[in-house]
Design a protein around this motif. Structure first.
Motif, PDB file in Angstrom:
ATOM      1  N   MET A   1      27.784  48.844 -30.573  1.00  0.00           N
ATOM      2  CA  MET A   1      29.186  48.729 -30.983  1.00  0.00           C
ATOM      3  C   MET A   1      29.413  47.755 -32.140  1.00  0.00           C
ATOM      4  O   MET A   1      30.177  48.082 -33.062  1.00  0.00           O
ATOM      5  N   PRO A   2      28.777  46.584 -32.183  1.00  0.00           N
ATOM      6  CA  PRO A   2      29.026  45.684 -33.323  1.00  0.00           C
ATOM      7  C   PRO A   2      28.714  46.333 -34.676  1.00  0.00           C
ATOM      8  O   PRO A   2      29.473  46.184 -35.630  1.00  0.00           O
ATOM      9  N   GLY A   3      27.619  47.067 -34.768  1.00  0.00           N
ATOM     10  CA  GLY A   3      27.272  47.724 -36.024  1.00  0.00           C
ATOM     11  C   GLY A   3      28.250  48.818 -36.396  1.00  0.00           C
ATOM     12  O   GLY A   3      28.584  49.001 -37.575  1.00  0.00           O
ATOM     13  N   LEU A   4      28.710  49.563 -35.396  1.00  0.00           N
ATOM     14  CA  LEU A   4      29.679  50.626 -35.667  1.00  0.00           C
ATOM     15  C   LEU A   4      30.996  50.039 -36.168  1.00  0.00           C
ATOM     16  O   LEU A   4      31.615  50.571 -37.092  1.00  0.00           O
ATOM     17  N   ILE A   5      31.409  48.937 -35.567  1.00  0.00           N
ATOM     18  CA  ILE A   5      32.644  48.272 -35.983  1.00  0.00           C
ATOM     19  C   ILE A   5      32.469  47.717 -37.400  1.00  0.00           C
ATOM     20  O   ILE A   5      33.342  47.880 -38.254  1.00  0.00           O
ATOM     21  N   GLU A   6      31.335  47.100 -37.659  1.00  0.00           N
ATOM     22  CA  GLU A   6      31.080  46.512 -38.977  1.00  0.00           C
ATOM     23  C   GLU A   6      31.114  47.567 -40.082  1.00  0.00           C
ATOM     24  O   GLU A   6      31.632  47.326 -41.168  1.00  0.00           O
ATOM     25  N   ARG A   7      30.565  48.744 -39.805  1.00  0.00           N
ATOM     26  CA  ARG A   7      30.546  49.811 -40.813  1.00  0.00           C
ATOM     27  C   ARG A   7      31.894  50.516 -40.942  1.00  0.00           C
ATOM     28  O   ARG A   7      32.091  51.287 -41.868  1.00  0.00           O
ATOM     29  N   GLY A   8      32.806  50.278 -40.001  1.00  0.00           N
ATOM     30  CA  GLY A   8      34.153  50.827 -40.101  1.00  0.00           C
ATOM     31  C   GLY A   8      34.226  52.336 -39.971  1.00  0.00           C
ATOM     32  O   GLY A   8      35.013  52.974 -40.658  1.00  0.00           O
ATOM     33  N   ILE A   9      33.429  52.897 -39.074  1.00  0.00           N
ATOM     34  CA  ILE A   9      33.425  54.354 -38.946  1.00  0.00           C
ATOM     35  C   ILE A   9      33.906  54.848 -37.585  1.00  0.00           C
ATOM     36  O   ILE A   9      33.999  56.052 -37.372  1.00  0.00           O
ATOM     37  N   ILE A  10      34.242  53.935 -36.687  1.00  0.00           N
ATOM     38  CA  ILE A  10      34.652  54.332 -35.338  1.00  0.00           C
ATOM     39  C   ILE A  10      36.151  54.118 -35.153  1.00  0.00           C
ATOM     40  O   ILE A  10      36.675  53.043 -35.416  1.00  0.00           O
ATOM     41  N   THR A  11      36.800  55.169 -34.675  1.00  0.00           N
ATOM     42  CA  THR A  11      38.224  55.090 -34.342  1.00  0.00           C
ATOM     43  C   THR A  11      38.366  55.271 -32.834  1.00  0.00           C
ATOM     44  O   THR A  11      37.387  55.588 -32.145  1.00  0.00           O
ATOM     45  N   ARG A  12      39.562  55.105 -32.319  1.00  0.00           N
ATOM     46  CA  ARG A  12      39.805  55.321 -30.883  1.00  0.00           C
ATOM     47  C   ARG A  12      39.361  56.723 -30.463  1.00  0.00           C
ATOM     48  O   ARG A  12      38.843  56.925 -29.396  1.00  0.00           O
ATOM     49  N   GLY A  13      39.596  57.689 -31.344  1.00  0.00           N
ATOM     50  CA  GLY A  13      39.235  59.064 -31.036  1.00  0.00           C
ATOM     51  C   GLY A  13      37.743  59.303 -30.916  1.00  0.00           C
ATOM     52  O   GLY A  13      37.315  60.297 -30.334  1.00  0.00           O
ATOM     53  N   ASP A  14      36.929  58.406 -31.438  1.00  0.00           N
ATOM     54  CA  ASP A  14      35.473  58.555 -31.380  1.00  0.00           C
ATOM     55  C   ASP A  14      34.861  57.941 -30.125  1.00  0.00           C
ATOM     56  O   ASP A  14      33.677  58.155 -29.855  1.00  0.00           O
ATOM     57  N   LEU A  15      35.637  57.183 -29.384  1.00  0.00           N
ATOM     58  CA  LEU A  15      35.069  56.433 -28.264  1.00  0.00           C
ATOM     59  C   LEU A  15      34.453  57.330 -27.192  1.00  0.00           C
ATOM     60  O   LEU A  15      33.461  56.961 -26.574  1.00  0.00           O
TER      61      LEU A  15
ATOM     62  N   ASP B   1      32.214  58.029 -44.540  1.00  0.00           N
ATOM     63  CA  ASP B   1      33.007  57.003 -45.219  1.00  0.00           C
ATOM     64  C   ASP B   1      33.668  56.094 -44.193  1.00  0.00           C
ATOM     65  O   ASP B   1      33.867  56.471 -43.046  1.00  0.00           O
ATOM     66  N   ARG B   2      34.032  54.897 -44.641  1.00  0.00           N
ATOM     67  CA  ARG B   2      34.824  54.011 -43.794  1.00  0.00           C
ATOM     68  C   ARG B   2      36.126  54.725 -43.477  1.00  0.00           C
ATOM     69  O   ARG B   2      36.714  55.380 -44.327  1.00  0.00           O
ATOM     70  N   ASP B   3      36.580  54.599 -42.259  1.00  0.00           N
ATOM     71  CA  ASP B   3      37.814  55.253 -41.831  1.00  0.00           C
ATOM     72  C   ASP B   3      38.965  54.268 -41.931  1.00  0.00           C
ATOM     73  O   ASP B   3      38.846  53.109 -41.521  1.00  0.00           O
ATOM     74  N   SER B   4      40.091  54.729 -42.450  1.00  0.00           N
ATOM     75  CA  SER B   4      41.242  53.836 -42.597  1.00  0.00           C
ATOM     76  C   SER B   4      41.815  53.414 -41.245  1.00  0.00           C
ATOM     77  O   SER B   4      42.521  52.411 -41.163  1.00  0.00           O
ATOM     78  N   ASN B   5      41.510  54.168 -40.193  1.00  0.00           N
ATOM     79  CA  ASN B   5      41.978  53.825 -38.844  1.00  0.00           C
ATOM     80  C   ASN B   5      40.861  53.232 -37.986  1.00  0.00           C
ATOM     81  O   ASN B   5      40.948  53.247 -36.764  1.00  0.00           O
ATOM     82  N   ALA B   6      39.803  52.741 -38.620  1.00  0.00           N
ATOM     83  CA  ALA B   6      38.650  52.237 -37.886  1.00  0.00           C
ATOM     84  C   ALA B   6      39.022  51.044 -37.004  1.00  0.00           C
ATOM     85  O   ALA B   6      39.885  50.237 -37.356  1.00  0.00           O
ATOM     86  N   LEU B   7      38.357  50.986 -35.867  1.00  0.00           N
ATOM     87  CA  LEU B   7      38.543  49.838 -34.976  1.00  0.00           C
ATOM     88  C   LEU B   7      37.991  48.591 -35.648  1.00  0.00           C
ATOM     89  O   LEU B   7      36.987  48.648 -36.352  1.00  0.00           O
ATOM     90  N   THR B   8      38.637  47.473 -35.420  1.00  0.00           N
ATOM     91  CA  THR B   8      38.179  46.207 -35.993  1.00  0.00           C
ATOM     92  C   THR B   8      37.560  45.305 -34.943  1.00  0.00           C
ATOM     93  O   THR B   8      36.977  44.286 -35.269  1.00  0.00           O
ATOM     94  N   LYS B   9      37.717  45.693 -33.677  1.00  0.00           N
ATOM     95  CA  LYS B   9      37.146  44.925 -32.575  1.00  0.00           C
ATOM     96  C   LYS B   9      36.569  45.908 -31.565  1.00  0.00           C
ATOM     97  O   LYS B   9      37.192  46.919 -31.245  1.00  0.00           O
ATOM     98  N   ALA B  10      35.404  45.577 -31.075  1.00  0.00           N
ATOM     99  CA  ALA B  10      34.750  46.466 -30.112  1.00  0.00           C
ATOM    100  C   ALA B  10      35.446  46.412 -28.757  1.00  0.00           C
ATOM    101  O   ALA B  10      35.651  45.328 -28.208  1.00  0.00           O
TER     102      ALA B  10
END
Length: 135
Positions: free
Chosen positions: A40-54, A12-21
């Motif tokens: 990275m652009p696709g991951l940001i667009e899908r809203g599934i990456i947070t700082r903790g996932d980097l 699911d989209r994460d509420s804390n997802a990064l909005t900029k790569a």
């Protein structure tokens, strides 16, 4: 070959997802940095990456970069170096596993897509929906 059991939960989209790569980490190789910039652009667009996932994304990029670096080493020599081939195979396996974690494979992208698709389980006779027991 490893087989994972059970049904994987949808991503699911994460509420804390990064909005900029963020910029690619400097310690990555050129191939790994290129992979970072590619995914990275696709991951940001899908809203599934947070700082903790980097860190995991960095590990994926490092593994993909290593695959390319080993290929560059193997190709010109024309010889088969079994140690390098095994190392490359391990890096490919690691990259494939990490790719699945972040929706970077066709199957895992389908999981991401199905999470956004809504509640259409009634059309699938193989799905086990919440209300199936009452049907």
């Amino acid at each position: 070959m490893t087989h994972l059991r059970g049904v994987k939960p949808p991503i699911d989209r994460d509420s804390n997802a990064l909005t900029k790569a963020p910029a690619a980490p400097k310690q990555l190789s050129a191939y790994a940095r290129a992979e970072w910039k590619r995914i990275m652009p696709g991951l940001i667009e899908r809203g599934i990456i947070t700082r903790g996932d980097l860190g995991g994304v960095e590990d994926y990029c490092r593994a993909r970069g290593l695959v390319r670096e080993i290929e560059d080493t193997l190709r010109p020599s024309g010889e088969i170096d079994m140690k390098l081939c095994r190392l490359q195979d391990k890096a490919m396996q690691t990259a494939r596993q990490l790719a699945a974690e972040y929706g970077l494979s066709p199957v895992s992208r389908a999981r991401v897509g199905s999470a956004a698709g809504g509640d259409d389980d009634d059309d699938n006779p193989m799905s086990i929906g919440r209300n199936r027991a009452h049907a």
